[in-house]
Design an enzyme around this catalytic site. Structure first.
Site: not given
Ligand SMILES: Cc1cc2nc3c(=O)[nH]c(=O)nc-3n(C[C@H](O)[C@H](O)[C@H](O)COP(=O)(O)O)c2cc1C
Length: 534
Positions: A302, A173
């Site tokens: 997402r 994060c």
């Molecule tokens: C709304 C939202 C909240 C997220 N919260 C976290 C979290 O609490 N912990 C974490 O490791 N990543 C968090 N992420 C990152 C996602 O786990 C992921 O690594 C990132 O969105 C890329 O994946 P994607 O392309 O499938 O969206 C968050 C992403 C989004 C969109």
């Protein structure tokens, strides 16, 4: 609606964390890991495994859980109980919770909510349910921790391990609240802290331990980091294919993940993450996603948040968002989920909704009944028993049980802090004689060092807690306040009561006479008042 029992949420070969735990927590805690030893024994034969330290041998058995799996990635606000259950019912194998901060969880009390068949971790003194779970997800829910402190992480993991399938540490994060606290992506440049955190967890807990990282600038750097992580003995690692400064709209780098995968012992599971949205648009088949990343397990954020049917491999495009929203709402109401979070999630589920009127209606809804009406699923609302509906969203009593108070007082005392249930009720204090000012004046009159304040909790909406140092001793209120200033006053009330500092509380703080006579023998210079209120 496709449903799955908790058993069916795990792929073949999964080792049930509970059934493999034949090592007592004390034994594991007593053991000290030697990272070099783990390198010597990672050849992977059964005889080597038996020679390993207990925590590492146990984690090795858990590796199966992370092979050939499609996971719901951790997401703040989104990864709460209803979305996790919906994703499981759609076919997800593992579902990560939103990141929860160790500082909050360590203070929580475990409560069984018989009305909704849930287990809740509740912040004492508030109605805040920090984490809620249930039997259906017990073998699939991975708690994601925000932590930079091994002791706290271990305390939380031990406290919660019987309710979860695994614990994951967030190392990706980039948000200031994480990084400034040394958590999340800040850990990526601190291999020693990573080792300490993960080896401590591996040694102490009976469930799988993992972490989720981002890729570093070069493949070599990421490989080096993953080797450090693997050597701690954890069961698996999740890799988000974006570097720290990269934004979600930027392309995830699968070539990077692929190269890391190729350089790491193939027995060590790597879960690829990032760019799920591209795959929803480009291919409905998750196997393409896996092939692109070179990993047999993937983690989606997402795309799953907007369309949990993604987990019904290959059928992504043929899905009715309204139906999914209906299923989500049913799960949310059945589990007593707080409405505001449910509404936010339904709005995300309707992300690509072609009907703007419906989207506006959902956005304006003020309760479950209204949102169900907008979506044309009143029957779902009516299917929930009235006694349950009556309890949803109702604030739980603020009063702490006697056991809670004793337990939390004892916890604080161990940290050298005197705590009590005393709180600050604004109406009881004249504006110019509020608790902090009373304490400040008492210290000045007795020629003692000025008051010192630290804020131990800052969890946004979840409340604030302050510790004040008065005459060398620390005081805090067990009750959380809605802002820092009130939290300071609450801590001062505890000090006032403990030290018997002269004061008087008002019944009506607008009464000028009462104000004048409020505190016996305490004069209040205006500069001090300004300082205390600032
Ligand atoms: C709304 C939202 C909240 C997220 N919260 C976290 C979290 O609490 N912990 C974490 O490791 N990543 C968090 N992420 C990152 C996602 O786990 C992921 O690594 C990132 O969105 C890329 O994946 P994607 O392309 O499938 O969206 C968050 C992403 C989004 C969109």
């Amino acid at each position: 609606m496709a449903t799955s029992t908790p058993e069916s949420t795990q792929p073949e070969g999964v080792v049930d964390a509970a059934s493999t735990d034949n090592t007592s927590t004390d034994t594991k805690l007593a053991h000290t890991h030697n990272i070099e030893d783990t390198n010597d024994t990672k050849a992977g034969t059964n005889s080597c495994v038996t020679k390993m330290v207990p925590g590492i041998a146990l984690q090795r058995k858990f590796r199966h859980m992370y092979r050939n799996v499609n996971c719901l990635a951790p997401m703040v606000r989104a990864g709460t109980l209803p979305l996790r259950l919906l994703c499981l019912r759609q076919g997800a194998h593992l579902v990560y919770s939103e990141e929860l901060i160790d500082h909050s969880l360590v203070l929580c009390t475990r409560k069984v909510n018989a009305e909704f068949d849930t287990v809740e971790y509740v912040m004492p003194g508030t109605d805040s349910v920090i984490f809620s779970t249930c039997a259906e997800e017990k073998k699939a829910v991975i708690l994601q921790l925000g932590t930079a402190n091994a002791d706290r992480a271990v305390k939380v993991a031990i406290m919660m391990q019987n309710d979860i399938a695994g614990v994951d540490v967030n190392m990706g994060c980039p948000k200031p609240y994480s990084v400034l606290g040394g958590m999340g992506a800040a850990l990526l440049s601190k291999p020693d802290t990573i080792k300490e955190l993960l080896t401590s967890l591996v040694a102490a807990v009976s469930v799988p331990v993992t972490c989720k990282i981002r890729i570093l600038d070069t493949v070599e750097q990421t490989v080096e980091l993953v080797k450090v992580i693997e050597a701690t003995g954890v069961a698996a690692v999740g890799i988000h294919g974006r570097r720290i400064p990269q934004r979600p709209r930027e392309q995830a780098n699968y070539e990077h993940i692929k190269a890391v995968r190729a350089a790491i012992d193939s027995d060590f599971p790597i879960i690829a993450n990032g760019g799920s949205l591209d795959y929803v648009h480009n291919s409905p088949h998750l196997v393409d996603f896996r092939e692109a990343s070179g990993c047999d397990s993937i983690m989606m954020a997402r795309a799953a948040q907007w369309n949990p049917a993604l987990f019904k491999d290959g059928q992504v495009k043929h899905v009715c968002k309204r139906e999914l929203s209906e299923q989500y709402l049913k799960i949310a109401m059945e589990h007593g989920h707080v409405f505001e979070n449910a509404k936010w999630n339904v709005m995300n589920l309707l992300h690509f909704d072609k009907d703007p009127k419906r989207a506006r209606g959902v956005s304006a809804a003020r309760g479950y009944q209204e949102i169900c009406t907008v979506l044309g699923c009143e029957a779902v609302y009516k299917s929930i028993p009235a006694h349950k509906l009556a309890k949803i969203g109702r604030k739980r009593p603020l009063a702490l049980s006697a056991e809670d108070v004793q337990e939390h007082k004892a916890k604080k005392l161990k940290e050298g802090i005197i705590a009590s249930e005393d709180s600050y009720v604004r109406k009881e204090w004249a504006k110019n004689l509020r608790p902090k000012l009373v304490v400040t004046e008492w210290l000045r009159k007795n020629q003692l060092a000025p008051i010192a304040v630290t804020h131990v909790e800052q969890e946004g909406k979840r409340g604030f807690q302050s510790v004040v140092t008065v005459d060398g001793k620390k005081y805090t209120s067990l009750r959380f306040s809605s802002n820092k200033k009130d939290a300071e006053h609450a801590a001062c009330v505890v000090a006032i009561e403990a030290l018997n500092i002269p004061h008087e509380r008002l019944r009506i703080d607008t009464n000028p006479e009462a104000r004048t006579n409020a505190v016996k023998g305490v004069s209040v210079p205006s500069v001090v008042e300004e300082a205390a209120e600032s």
